[in-house]
Enzyme design. Structure first.
Site: not given
Ligand code: COA
Length: 260
Positions: A66, A112, A115, A135
Protein backbone atom coordinates in the site's frame (compact mmCIF):
# COMPACT_ATOMS: atom_id res chain seq x y z
CA UNK A 1 -11.63 2.67 -20.40
CA UNK A 2 -8.47 4.74 -19.95
CA UNK A 3 -6.56 4.34 -16.70
CA UNK A 4 -3.60 6.25 -15.25
CA UNK A 5 -2.15 3.72 -12.83
CA UNK A 6 -2.94 0.39 -14.44
CA UNK A 7 -2.88 -1.10 -17.93
CA UNK A 8 -5.61 -3.42 -19.14
CA UNK A 9 -4.85 -5.42 -22.27
CA UNK A 10 -7.49 -7.69 -23.68
CA UNK A 11 -6.24 -10.43 -25.91
CA UNK A 12 -8.88 -12.79 -27.23
CA UNK A 13 -10.44 -14.29 -24.05
CA UNK A 14 -7.74 -13.06 -21.64
CA UNK A 15 -7.37 -9.76 -19.79
CA UNK A 16 -3.95 -8.81 -18.43
CA UNK A 17 -4.22 -6.21 -15.67
CA UNK A 18 -0.81 -4.62 -14.98
CA UNK A 19 -0.28 -2.32 -12.00
CA UNK A 20 1.68 0.47 -13.63
CA UNK A 21 3.46 2.86 -11.24
CA UNK A 22 7.00 1.51 -11.67
CA UNK A 23 8.67 4.63 -10.23
CA UNK A 24 6.88 3.83 -6.92
CA UNK A 25 7.37 0.08 -7.31
CA UNK A 26 3.65 -0.13 -8.21
CA UNK A 27 2.57 0.83 -4.67
CA UNK A 28 -1.20 0.83 -4.26
CA UNK A 29 -2.48 4.35 -3.74
CA UNK A 30 -6.18 5.20 -3.54
CA UNK A 31 -6.61 5.91 -7.22
CA UNK A 32 -4.83 2.68 -8.23
CA UNK A 33 -7.19 0.68 -6.02
CA UNK A 34 -10.16 2.49 -7.51
CA UNK A 35 -8.91 1.76 -11.04
CA UNK A 36 -8.40 -1.94 -10.22
CA UNK A 37 -11.98 -2.02 -8.94
CA UNK A 38 -13.27 -0.38 -12.15
CA UNK A 39 -11.22 -2.71 -14.36
CA UNK A 40 -12.59 -5.80 -12.62
CA UNK A 41 -16.16 -4.46 -12.88
CA UNK A 42 -15.65 -4.00 -16.60
CA UNK A 43 -14.06 -7.45 -17.04
CA UNK A 44 -16.89 -9.04 -15.05
CA UNK A 45 -19.48 -7.82 -17.54
CA UNK A 46 -17.35 -8.50 -20.63
CA UNK A 47 -18.72 -11.79 -21.98
CA UNK A 48 -15.64 -12.31 -24.15
CA UNK A 49 -13.18 -12.35 -21.25
CA UNK A 50 -12.80 -15.66 -19.43
CA UNK A 51 -9.58 -15.23 -17.44
CA UNK A 52 -7.56 -12.47 -15.78
CA UNK A 53 -3.79 -12.31 -15.33
CA UNK A 54 -2.64 -9.80 -12.72
CA UNK A 55 0.96 -8.56 -12.77
CA UNK A 56 3.19 -5.55 -12.13
CA UNK A 57 5.00 -3.23 -14.49
CA UNK A 58 8.82 -3.09 -14.67
CA UNK A 59 11.45 -5.61 -13.69
CA UNK A 60 11.61 -4.90 -10.00
CA UNK A 61 8.18 -5.17 -8.45
CA UNK A 62 4.80 -6.82 -8.64
CA UNK A 63 3.51 -4.37 -5.99
CA UNK A 64 5.65 -3.09 -3.07
CA UNK A 65 2.64 -2.53 -0.83
CA UNK A 66 0.00 0.00 0.00
CA UNK A 67 1.26 3.53 -0.62
CA UNK A 68 2.78 4.42 2.75
CA UNK A 69 2.82 8.16 1.94
CA UNK A 70 -0.98 8.19 1.80
CA UNK A 71 -1.71 6.77 5.24
CA UNK A 72 1.25 7.98 7.34
CA UNK A 73 -0.90 10.57 9.18
CA UNK A 74 -4.13 8.55 9.50
CA UNK A 75 -5.96 8.14 12.82
CA UNK A 76 -7.77 5.04 14.15
CA UNK A 77 -11.01 5.73 12.27
CA UNK A 78 -9.25 6.47 8.99
CA UNK A 79 -7.13 3.35 9.38
CA UNK A 80 -10.22 1.19 9.81
CA UNK A 81 -11.97 2.69 6.78
CA UNK A 82 -8.83 2.27 4.66
CA UNK A 83 -8.76 -1.46 5.40
CA UNK A 84 -12.54 -1.94 5.13
CA UNK A 85 -12.89 -0.08 1.84
CA UNK A 86 -9.86 -1.74 0.31
CA UNK A 87 -10.95 -5.24 1.31
CA UNK A 88 -14.47 -4.74 0.02
CA UNK A 89 -13.63 -2.82 -3.14
CA UNK A 90 -10.65 -4.81 -4.39
CA UNK A 91 -9.35 -7.76 -2.39
CA UNK A 92 -12.63 -9.57 -1.65
CA UNK A 93 -13.89 -8.73 -5.11
CA UNK A 94 -10.87 -10.48 -6.68
CA UNK A 95 -11.01 -13.46 -4.28
CA UNK A 96 -14.70 -13.99 -5.11
CA UNK A 97 -14.41 -13.15 -8.80
CA UNK A 98 -16.26 -15.75 -10.86
CA UNK A 99 -13.63 -15.81 -13.60
CA UNK A 100 -10.19 -17.23 -12.73
CA UNK A 101 -7.57 -14.69 -11.63
CA UNK A 102 -3.89 -15.71 -11.82
CA UNK A 103 -1.28 -13.51 -10.12
CA UNK A 104 2.06 -13.45 -11.96
CA UNK A 105 4.50 -12.14 -9.32
CA UNK A 106 7.39 -10.51 -11.17
CA UNK A 107 9.42 -9.01 -8.29
CA UNK A 108 8.66 -7.56 -4.84
CA UNK A 109 5.21 -8.52 -3.54
CA UNK A 110 5.13 -6.85 -0.16
CA UNK A 111 2.33 -5.87 2.19
CA UNK A 112 -0.71 -4.95 0.09
CA UNK A 113 1.15 -6.38 -2.90
CA UNK A 114 1.34 -9.86 -1.41
CA UNK A 115 -2.24 -9.41 -0.19
CA UNK A 116 -3.28 -8.60 -3.77
CA UNK A 117 -1.50 -11.72 -5.06
CA UNK A 118 -3.09 -13.79 -2.29
CA UNK A 119 -6.56 -12.53 -3.24
CA UNK A 120 -5.99 -14.02 -6.71
CA UNK A 121 -7.06 -17.65 -7.16
CA UNK A 122 -3.50 -18.87 -7.48
CA UNK A 123 -0.02 -17.48 -7.93
CA UNK A 124 3.08 -18.07 -10.02
CA UNK A 125 6.36 -16.21 -9.52
CA UNK A 126 9.60 -15.32 -11.26
CA UNK A 127 12.75 -16.56 -9.57
CA UNK A 128 13.74 -12.99 -8.56
CA UNK A 129 10.47 -12.42 -6.66
CA UNK A 130 10.51 -11.56 -2.98
CA UNK A 131 7.42 -11.83 -0.81
CA UNK A 132 6.55 -10.61 2.65
CA UNK A 133 4.16 -8.81 4.95
CA UNK A 134 6.43 -6.14 6.49
CA UNK A 135 3.62 -4.11 8.13
CA UNK A 136 4.73 -4.72 11.74
CA UNK A 137 8.03 -3.01 10.87
CA UNK A 138 5.90 0.11 10.22
CA UNK A 139 3.89 -0.27 13.42
CA UNK A 140 0.73 -1.59 11.73
CA UNK A 141 -0.62 -5.00 10.74
CA UNK A 142 -1.68 -6.30 7.33
CA UNK A 143 -5.10 -4.75 6.59
CA UNK A 144 -6.09 -6.10 3.20
CA UNK A 145 -6.79 -9.67 4.30
CA UNK A 146 -3.15 -10.70 4.89
CA UNK A 147 -3.55 -12.08 8.40
CA UNK A 148 -6.31 -14.38 7.13
CA UNK A 149 -5.18 -15.39 3.66
CA UNK A 150 -1.51 -15.97 4.52
CA UNK A 151 -2.38 -18.44 7.28
CA UNK A 152 -4.95 -20.13 5.03
CA UNK A 153 -2.32 -20.57 2.32
CA UNK A 154 0.83 -21.48 4.24
CA UNK A 155 -0.37 -22.43 7.74
CA UNK A 156 -0.61 -20.48 10.97
CA UNK A 157 2.93 -21.01 12.26
CA UNK A 158 4.64 -19.84 9.08
CA UNK A 159 2.23 -16.89 8.75
CA UNK A 160 2.93 -15.91 12.36
CA UNK A 161 6.69 -16.01 11.70
CA UNK A 162 6.49 -14.03 8.46
CA UNK A 163 4.26 -11.34 10.00
CA UNK A 164 6.24 -11.13 13.27
CA UNK A 165 9.66 -10.95 11.60
CA UNK A 166 8.37 -8.65 8.81
CA UNK A 167 10.89 -10.51 6.66
CA UNK A 168 10.88 -11.48 3.00
CA UNK A 169 10.96 -14.95 1.51
CA UNK A 170 12.32 -15.77 -1.92
CA UNK A 171 10.39 -17.50 -4.70
CA UNK A 172 11.91 -20.90 -3.92
CA UNK A 173 10.76 -20.73 -0.29
CA UNK A 174 7.34 -19.42 -1.36
CA UNK A 175 7.07 -22.44 -3.66
CA UNK A 176 8.05 -24.84 -0.88
CA UNK A 177 5.38 -23.19 1.36
CA UNK A 178 2.70 -23.60 -1.35
CA UNK A 179 2.31 -19.82 -1.61
CA UNK A 180 3.12 -19.94 -5.33
CA UNK A 181 2.38 -22.89 -7.60
CA UNK A 182 5.26 -22.47 -10.08
CA UNK A 183 8.55 -20.55 -10.35
CA UNK A 184 10.06 -19.52 -13.69
CA UNK A 185 12.64 -17.14 -15.07
CA UNK A 186 11.39 -13.52 -15.33
CA UNK A 187 11.30 -13.85 -19.14
CA UNK A 188 9.05 -16.90 -19.02
CA UNK A 189 6.63 -15.69 -16.35
CA UNK A 190 3.91 -14.27 -18.61
CA UNK A 191 4.29 -17.14 -21.08
CA UNK A 192 3.56 -19.56 -18.26
CA UNK A 193 0.59 -17.45 -17.07
CA UNK A 194 -0.75 -17.45 -20.62
CA UNK A 195 -0.30 -21.18 -21.11
CA UNK A 196 -2.08 -21.91 -17.80
CA UNK A 197 -4.86 -19.54 -18.88
CA UNK A 198 -5.15 -21.36 -22.23
CA UNK A 199 -5.44 -24.69 -20.45
CA UNK A 200 -8.10 -23.36 -18.06
CA UNK A 201 -10.08 -21.76 -20.90
CA UNK A 202 -10.67 -25.17 -22.50
CA UNK A 203 -12.97 -25.95 -19.56
CA UNK A 204 -16.33 -24.50 -18.60
CA UNK A 205 -15.81 -21.07 -17.05
CA UNK A 206 -19.32 -21.31 -15.59
CA UNK A 207 -18.36 -24.54 -13.79
CA UNK A 208 -15.08 -22.95 -12.70
CA UNK A 209 -17.05 -20.02 -11.22
CA UNK A 210 -19.16 -22.48 -9.20
CA UNK A 211 -15.98 -24.27 -8.07
CA UNK A 212 -14.33 -21.00 -6.96
CA UNK A 213 -17.40 -20.23 -4.83
CA UNK A 214 -17.40 -23.71 -3.28
CA UNK A 215 -13.65 -23.72 -2.58
CA UNK A 216 -13.84 -20.24 -1.01
CA UNK A 217 -16.76 -21.38 1.18
CA UNK A 218 -14.20 -23.40 3.13
CA UNK A 219 -12.82 -20.16 4.57
CA UNK A 220 -16.09 -18.41 5.27
CA UNK A 221 -17.72 -18.34 8.67
CA UNK A 222 -21.29 -19.58 8.78
CA UNK A 223 -21.13 -21.27 5.38
CA UNK A 224 -20.84 -25.02 5.14
CA UNK A 225 -18.50 -25.74 2.24
CA UNK A 226 -19.91 -29.23 1.63
CA UNK A 227 -23.42 -27.78 1.39
CA UNK A 228 -22.20 -25.07 -1.00
CA UNK A 229 -20.59 -27.83 -3.08
CA UNK A 230 -23.88 -29.77 -3.22
CA UNK A 231 -25.76 -26.58 -4.18
CA UNK A 232 -23.32 -25.61 -6.94
CA UNK A 233 -22.97 -29.20 -8.19
CA UNK A 234 -26.74 -29.17 -8.65
CA UNK A 235 -26.69 -25.74 -10.32
CA UNK A 236 -24.16 -26.98 -12.89
CA UNK A 237 -26.77 -29.40 -14.22
CA UNK A 238 -28.89 -26.43 -15.28
CA UNK A 239 -26.22 -24.87 -17.50
CA UNK A 240 -25.71 -25.07 -21.25
CA UNK A 241 -22.03 -25.84 -20.53
CA UNK A 242 -23.04 -29.06 -18.76
CA UNK A 243 -25.14 -30.15 -21.75
CA UNK A 244 -22.27 -29.39 -24.11
CA UNK A 245 -19.57 -30.99 -21.91
CA UNK A 246 -21.42 -34.27 -21.42
CA UNK A 247 -22.66 -34.43 -25.04
CA UNK A 248 -19.14 -33.81 -26.35
CA UNK A 249 -17.77 -36.62 -24.18
CA UNK A 250 -20.44 -39.08 -25.34
CA UNK A 251 -19.97 -38.05 -28.98
CA UNK A 252 -16.17 -38.41 -28.62
CA UNK A 253 -15.43 -34.82 -29.62
CA UNK A 254 -13.90 -31.78 -27.94
CA UNK A 255 -16.34 -29.60 -26.00
CA UNK A 256 -17.00 -26.11 -27.27
CA UNK A 257 -18.47 -24.43 -24.21
CA UNK A 258 -20.94 -21.60 -24.76
CA UNK A 259 -20.05 -20.34 -21.25
CA UNK A 260 -23.65 -20.11 -20.17
N1 COA B 1 4.62 3.06 -0.59
C1 COA B 1 5.01 4.21 -1.16
N2 COA B 1 6.13 4.33 -1.91
C2 COA B 1 6.86 3.23 -2.06
C3 COA B 1 6.53 1.98 -1.51
C4 COA B 1 5.33 1.94 -0.73
N3 COA B 1 4.90 0.81 -0.19
N4 COA B 1 7.48 1.07 -1.83
C5 COA B 1 8.37 1.71 -2.59
N5 COA B 1 8.02 3.02 -2.74
C6 COA B 1 8.71 4.07 -3.48
C7 COA B 1 9.92 4.58 -2.70
O1 COA B 1 9.51 5.56 -1.76
C8 COA B 1 10.74 5.16 -3.84
O2 COA B 1 10.17 6.41 -4.22
P1 COA B 1 11.13 7.70 -4.46
O3 COA B 1 12.06 7.28 -5.56
O4 COA B 1 10.18 8.79 -4.84
O5 COA B 1 11.85 7.92 -3.17
C9 COA B 1 10.49 4.19 -4.98
O6 COA B 1 9.27 3.53 -4.66
C10 COA B 1 11.58 3.17 -5.14
O7 COA B 1 11.75 2.49 -3.91
P2 COA B 1 13.14 2.34 -3.15
O8 COA B 1 12.86 2.14 -1.70
O9 COA B 1 14.06 3.46 -3.51
O10 COA B 1 13.69 0.99 -3.80
P3 COA B 1 14.72 -0.04 -3.16
O11 COA B 1 15.13 -0.96 -4.25
O12 COA B 1 15.80 0.68 -2.41
O13 COA B 1 13.88 -0.85 -2.06
C11 COA B 1 11.94 -2.04 -1.25
C12 COA B 1 12.82 -1.68 -2.46
C13 COA B 1 10.72 -2.78 -1.77
C14 COA B 1 12.73 -2.94 -0.30
C15 COA B 1 11.53 -0.76 -0.51
O14 COA B 1 10.98 0.14 -1.48
C16 COA B 1 10.50 -0.94 0.56
O15 COA B 1 10.83 -1.42 1.64
N6 COA B 1 9.24 -0.53 0.31
C17 COA B 1 8.17 -0.58 1.28
C18 COA B 1 7.68 -1.99 1.47
C19 COA B 1 6.61 -2.03 2.55
O16 COA B 1 6.84 -1.80 3.70
N7 COA B 1 5.38 -2.36 2.12
C20 COA B 1 4.28 -2.51 2.98
C21 COA B 1 3.48 -1.27 3.05
S1 COA B 1 2.09 -1.46 4.14
Amino acid sequence: MKFENILVEKNDFKAVVTINRPSKLNALNKSTLSEINQAFAEIESDQNIKIVILTGSGEKAFVAGADISEFADFDVQEGQSLAAQGQQMVFDRIANFKKPVIAAINGFALGGGLELAMAAHFRIASDNAKMGLPETSLGVIPGYGGTQRLSQLIGKGRAMEMIMTAGMIDAKTAHSYGLVNHVTSPEELLDLANSLADKIAKNSIVAIGFAIEAINANDEDGINGFEKEIENFGKSFGTEDFKEGTSAFLEKRKANFPNR
